[in-house]
Write a protein that holds these residues in place. Structure first.
Motif, PDB file in Angstrom:
ATOM      1  N   GLN A   1       0.581   8.994  11.319  1.00  0.00           N
ATOM      2  CA  GLN A   1      -0.685   9.333  11.456  1.00  0.00           C
ATOM      3  C   GLN A   1      -1.252   8.595  10.506  1.00  0.00           C
ATOM      4  OE1 GLN A   1      -1.580  13.290  10.463  1.00  0.00           O
ATOM      5  NE2 GLN A   1      -3.466  13.488  10.432  1.00  0.00           N
ATOM      6  N   ALA A   2      -1.059   8.403   9.049  1.00  0.00           N
ATOM      7  CA  ALA A   2      -1.421   7.228   8.210  1.00  0.00           C
ATOM      8  C   ALA A   2      -1.896   5.845   8.541  1.00  0.00           C
ATOM      9  CB  ALA A   2      -0.228   7.111   7.180  1.00  0.00           C
ATOM     10  N   HIS A   3      -1.018   5.280   8.776  1.00  0.00           N
ATOM     11  CA  HIS A   3      -0.879   4.214   9.680  1.00  0.00           C
ATOM     12  C   HIS A   3      -2.323   3.960  10.344  1.00  0.00           C
ATOM     13  CE1 HIS A   3       1.885   1.320   8.429  1.00  0.00           C
ATOM     14  NE2 HIS A   3       2.778   2.314   8.534  1.00  0.00           N
ATOM     15  N   GLU A   4      -2.249   5.229  11.013  1.00  0.00           N
ATOM     16  CA  GLU A   4      -3.835   4.833  11.549  1.00  0.00           C
ATOM     17  C   GLU A   4      -4.872   5.751  11.421  1.00  0.00           C
ATOM     18  OE1 GLU A   4      -3.338   8.233  14.747  1.00  0.00           O
ATOM     19  OE2 GLU A   4      -1.709   7.313  15.937  1.00  0.00           O
ATOM     20  N   GLU A   5      -4.632   6.111  10.299  1.00  0.00           N
ATOM     21  CA  GLU A   5      -5.720   5.899   9.104  1.00  0.00           C
ATOM     22  C   GLU A   5      -5.894   4.618   8.563  1.00  0.00           C
ATOM     23  OE1 GLU A   5      -6.817   9.238   5.275  1.00  0.00           O
ATOM     24  OE2 GLU A   5      -5.399   9.798   7.224  1.00  0.00           O
ATOM     25  N   LEU A   6      -5.140   4.679   7.952  1.00  0.00           N
ATOM     26  CA  LEU A   6      -5.173   3.158   7.409  1.00  0.00           C
ATOM     27  C   LEU A   6      -6.021   1.770   8.397  1.00  0.00           C
ATOM     28  CD1 LEU A   6      -4.984   1.496   5.133  1.00  0.00           C
ATOM     29  CD2 LEU A   6      -3.000   0.816   5.227  1.00  0.00           C
TER      30      LEU A   6
ATOM     31  N   VAL B   1       0.968  -1.634   0.299  1.00  0.00           N
ATOM     32  CA  VAL B   1      -0.165   0.506  -0.251  1.00  0.00           C
ATOM     33  C   VAL B   1       1.005   1.563   0.256  1.00  0.00           C
ATOM     34  CG1 VAL B   1      -1.996   1.317   0.936  1.00  0.00           C
ATOM     35  CG2 VAL B   1      -2.169  -1.138   1.289  1.00  0.00           C
ATOM     36  N   ARG B   2       0.584   1.947  -1.358  1.00  0.00           N
ATOM     37  CA  ARG B   2       1.288   3.255  -0.405  1.00  0.00           C
ATOM     38  C   ARG B   2      -0.326   4.636  -0.385  1.00  0.00           C
ATOM     39  NH1 ARG B   2       4.421   4.030  -6.142  1.00  0.00           N
ATOM     40  NH2 ARG B   2       5.887   2.979  -4.943  1.00  0.00           N
ATOM     41  N   PHE B   3       0.961   5.574   0.877  1.00  0.00           N
ATOM     42  CA  PHE B   3      -0.396   6.117   0.830  1.00  0.00           C
ATOM     43  C   PHE B   3       0.297   8.113  -0.396  1.00  0.00           C
ATOM     44  CE2 PHE B   3      -0.251  10.169   4.288  1.00  0.00           C
ATOM     45  CZ  PHE B   3      -1.343   9.638   4.089  1.00  0.00           C
ATOM     46  N   TYR B   4      -1.105   8.187  -0.075  1.00  0.00           N
ATOM     47  CA  TYR B   4      -1.634   9.492  -0.990  1.00  0.00           C
ATOM     48  C   TYR B   4      -1.782  10.182  -0.515  1.00  0.00           C
ATOM     49  CZ  TYR B   4       0.136   6.486  -5.455  1.00  0.00           C
ATOM     50  OH  TYR B   4       0.938   6.393  -5.819  1.00  0.00           O
ATOM     51  N   SER B   5      -0.821  11.074   0.253  1.00  0.00           N
ATOM     52  CA  SER B   5      -1.645  12.483   1.125  1.00  0.00           C
ATOM     53  C   SER B   5      -2.036  13.533   0.639  1.00  0.00           C
ATOM     54  CB  SER B   5      -0.022  13.311   1.398  1.00  0.00           C
ATOM     55  OG  SER B   5       0.841  13.571   1.227  1.00  0.00           O
ATOM     56  N   SER B   6      -1.808  13.910  -1.119  1.00  0.00           N
ATOM     57  CA  SER B   6      -2.413  14.831  -2.007  1.00  0.00           C
ATOM     58  C   SER B   6      -3.921  14.169  -1.734  1.00  0.00           C
ATOM     59  CB  SER B   6      -2.031  14.801  -2.906  1.00  0.00           C
ATOM     60  OG  SER B   6      -2.459  13.611  -3.452  1.00  0.00           O
ATOM     61  N   TYR B   7      -5.066  13.055  -1.817  1.00  0.00           N
ATOM     62  CA  TYR B   7      -5.868  13.196  -1.485  1.00  0.00           C
ATOM     63  C   TYR B   7      -6.392  13.571  -0.423  1.00  0.00           C
ATOM     64  CZ  TYR B   7      -5.120  11.020  -5.908  1.00  0.00           C
ATOM     65  OH  TYR B   7      -5.127  10.347  -7.783  1.00  0.00           O
ATOM     66  N   PRO B   8      -7.879  14.610  -0.417  1.00  0.00           N
ATOM     67  CA  PRO B   8      -8.501  14.232   1.464  1.00  0.00           C
ATOM     68  C   PRO B   8      -8.487  13.324   1.722  1.00  0.00           C
ATOM     69  CG  PRO B   8      -9.395  15.060  -0.012  1.00  0.00           C
ATOM     70  CD  PRO B   8      -8.498  14.498  -1.018  1.00  0.00           C
ATOM     71  N   GLU B   9      -8.715  12.841   3.444  1.00  0.00           N
ATOM     72  CA  GLU B   9      -9.309  11.996   4.528  1.00  0.00           C
ATOM     73  C   GLU B   9     -10.010  11.660   3.449  1.00  0.00           C
ATOM     74  OE1 GLU B   9      -8.925  11.626   8.387  1.00  0.00           O
ATOM     75  OE2 GLU B   9      -7.132  13.247   8.749  1.00  0.00           O
ATOM     76  N   GLY B  10     -10.671  10.286   3.427  1.00  0.00           N
ATOM     77  CA  GLY B  10     -12.434   9.704   3.009  1.00  0.00           C
ATOM     78  C   GLY B  10     -12.471  10.016   1.846  1.00  0.00           C
ATOM     79  N   ASP B  11     -11.007  10.484   0.684  1.00  0.00           N
ATOM     80  CA  ASP B  11     -11.331  10.245  -0.351  1.00  0.00           C
ATOM     81  C   ASP B  11     -10.545   8.666  -0.984  1.00  0.00           C
ATOM     82  OD1 ASP B  11      -9.847  10.027  -3.300  1.00  0.00           O
ATOM     83  OD2 ASP B  11     -10.138  12.217  -3.268  1.00  0.00           O
ATOM     84  N   ALA B  12     -10.867   7.561  -1.550  1.00  0.00           N
ATOM     85  CA  ALA B  12      -9.857   5.986  -1.758  1.00  0.00           C
ATOM     86  C   ALA B  12      -8.495   6.564  -2.450  1.00  0.00           C
ATOM     87  CB  ALA B  12     -11.320   5.393  -2.618  1.00  0.00           C
ATOM     88  N   ARG B  13      -8.919   6.736  -2.879  1.00  0.00           N
ATOM     89  CA  ARG B  13      -6.981   7.256  -3.263  1.00  0.00           C
ATOM     90  C   ARG B  13      -6.352   7.391  -2.701  1.00  0.00           C
ATOM     91  NH1 ARG B  13      -9.159  11.425  -8.125  1.00  0.00           N
ATOM     92  NH2 ARG B  13     -10.294  12.445  -6.290  1.00  0.00           N
ATOM     93  N   ARG B  14      -6.853   7.566  -1.264  1.00  0.00           N
ATOM     94  CA  ARG B  14      -5.354   8.097  -0.159  1.00  0.00           C
ATOM     95  C   ARG B  14      -4.665   7.214  -0.320  1.00  0.00           C
ATOM     96  NH1 ARG B  14      -4.686  12.956   2.984  1.00  0.00           N
ATOM     97  NH2 ARG B  14      -4.743  12.110   5.058  1.00  0.00           N
ATOM     98  N   PHE B  15      -5.538   5.714  -0.505  1.00  0.00           N
ATOM     99  CA  PHE B  15      -4.713   4.762  -0.130  1.00  0.00           C
ATOM    100  C   PHE B  15      -4.565   3.152  -0.862  1.00  0.00           C
ATOM    101  CE2 PHE B  15      -5.917   5.729   4.706  1.00  0.00           C
ATOM    102  CZ  PHE B  15      -4.392   6.434   4.940  1.00  0.00           C
ATOM    103  N   GLN B  16      -3.682   3.595  -1.429  1.00  0.00           N
ATOM    104  CA  GLN B  16      -3.773   2.940  -3.053  1.00  0.00           C
ATOM    105  C   GLN B  16      -2.392   1.180  -3.237  1.00  0.00           C
ATOM    106  OE1 GLN B  16      -3.210   5.362  -7.193  1.00  0.00           O
ATOM    107  NE2 GLN B  16      -4.144   7.100  -6.141  1.00  0.00           N
ATOM    108  N   VAL B  17      -3.094   0.792  -3.534  1.00  0.00           N
ATOM    109  CA  VAL B  17      -2.447  -0.716  -3.757  1.00  0.00           C
ATOM    110  C   VAL B  17      -0.910  -0.211  -4.853  1.00  0.00           C
ATOM    111  CG1 VAL B  17      -2.251  -2.982  -4.463  1.00  0.00           C
ATOM    112  CG2 VAL B  17      -4.387  -2.220  -3.042  1.00  0.00           C
ATOM    113  N   PHE B  18       0.122  -0.774  -5.206  1.00  0.00           N
ATOM    114  CA  PHE B  18       1.613  -0.909  -5.927  1.00  0.00           C
ATOM    115  C   PHE B  18       2.039  -1.479  -6.040  1.00  0.00           C
ATOM    116  CE2 PHE B  18       3.274   0.073  -1.895  1.00  0.00           C
ATOM    117  CZ  PHE B  18       4.992  -0.175  -2.110  1.00  0.00           C
TER     118      PHE B  18
END
Length: 310
Positions: free
Chosen positions: A138-143, A73-90
């Motif tokens: 924080q990204a881990h907590e969010e995921l 999983v790659r974290f994309y901070s450019s997308y806002p919280e709640g946007d599915a694209r924030r955590f993408q498989v790579f």
């Protein structure tokens, strides 16, 4: 006969219909897994040959019998919280598949399909969140919060690791998904990440891969540990995943208690549905459950099979 990618057999609920399986714990099962599960030919963003590792999306992998998904999983901070694209498989780049939709939502849909008749599914799926790129604490907590919400009561907590499938299905119906998370966490629900055994390099010949797999087959495993052999390699000139289907069928064919497959637990492969790995795992679990029942302590102690026999 090895199936082709265009018509793999459907194995929607093979665990529910495998006699004896209920005597095993989750970590004792012999399970078919996909290597780089989210890097499939139908992915939205994949455009280079070396990205492809599977023929169909994770949801279809589950429907056709795969029970362990290898997720990076790659974290994309450019997308806002709640946007599915924030955590993408790579893999090398993003496949365009998201954790929220392609993994969590589709896993829920898979189990909903199994339970259309009102019964509780008797299948176990392991989501191995194995690699994290561009993550912060924080990204881990969010995921993890996304995973808890996305799976709801489907989560099978680590506290139940000592129970057999019979106990899980009878006492905790509806808890079908193990979330293995390969990063420290304060949550007691998450399982430790799957111990993925791989040679440390990608380019080598088939004999070298077999020697590595042999070595892994001789190793012991701790109780409750989730352990996978990465039975995959790449080929030149394009550095693309090799189709090893014929070798997978040869090496892991399940015949009896002396079969090579009895040395393993999770078997991760590329192009997984082109081989008969699901059927062989199913048969091998029947044998393993019978072996466990004959142990005087009621514990699984698979003997080391003669590695040189294949």
């Amino acid at each position: 006969m090895t199936s082709t990618s265009s018509n793999p057999p459907l194995h929607l609920n093979w665990m529910a219909h495998t006699p004896g399986l209920e005597s095993l714990r989750v970590d004792e099962l012999i399970l078919p897994g996909t290597h780089n599960s989210g890097s499939d030919k139908q992915s939205p963003n994949l455009g280079v040959l070396q990205e492809f590792a599977q023929d169909v999306p994770p949801h279809e992998q589950l429907r056709h019998g795969i029970r362990v998904l290898d997720l990076r999983v790659r974290f994309y901070s450019s997308y806002p919280e709640g946007d599915a694209r924030r955590f993408q498989v790579f893999h090398l780049t993003s496949s365009g598949r998201t954790v929220a939709v392609d993994i969590l939502q589709r896993t829920r849909e898979y189990f909903a399909e199994l339970e259309q008749d009102g019964s509780k599914a008797r299948e176990i799926v392991i989501l191995d969140f194995h690699q994290f790129d561009k993550f912060t604490a924080q990204a881990h907590e969010e995921l993890q919060a996304l995973i808890y919400t996305g799976l709801g009561s489907r989560r099978l907590p680590y506290a139940l690791r000592g129970q057999t499938l019979a106990q899980l299905w009878n006492e905790h119906p509806g808890k079908n998904v193990v979330v293995a998370y390969n990063h420290g966490s304060a949550s007691h629900e998450l399982w430790p990440g799957v111990k993925q055994c791989w040679p440390g390099e990608n380019l080598f010949n088939t004999n070298t891969l077999k020697a590595f797999v042999d070595r892994i087959g001789k190793e012991s495993k701790r109780d409750f540990e989730l352990k996978a052999v990465q039975c995959a390699k790449y080929s030149l000139p394009f550095h693309a995943p090799t189709d090893l289907s014929n070798k997978i069928d040869e090496w892991f064919k399940s015949v009896d208690e002396n079969s090579y497959i009895q040395n393993f637990f999770i078997i991760n492969t590329d192009w997984s549905l082109r081989s008969n790995i699901v059927a062989n795992c199913r048969h091998a679990n029947q044998i393993r459950s019978a072996l466990k029942k004959t142990d005087p302590d009621g514990r699984l102690q698979p003997s080391r099979r003669p590695i040189s026999s294949v």
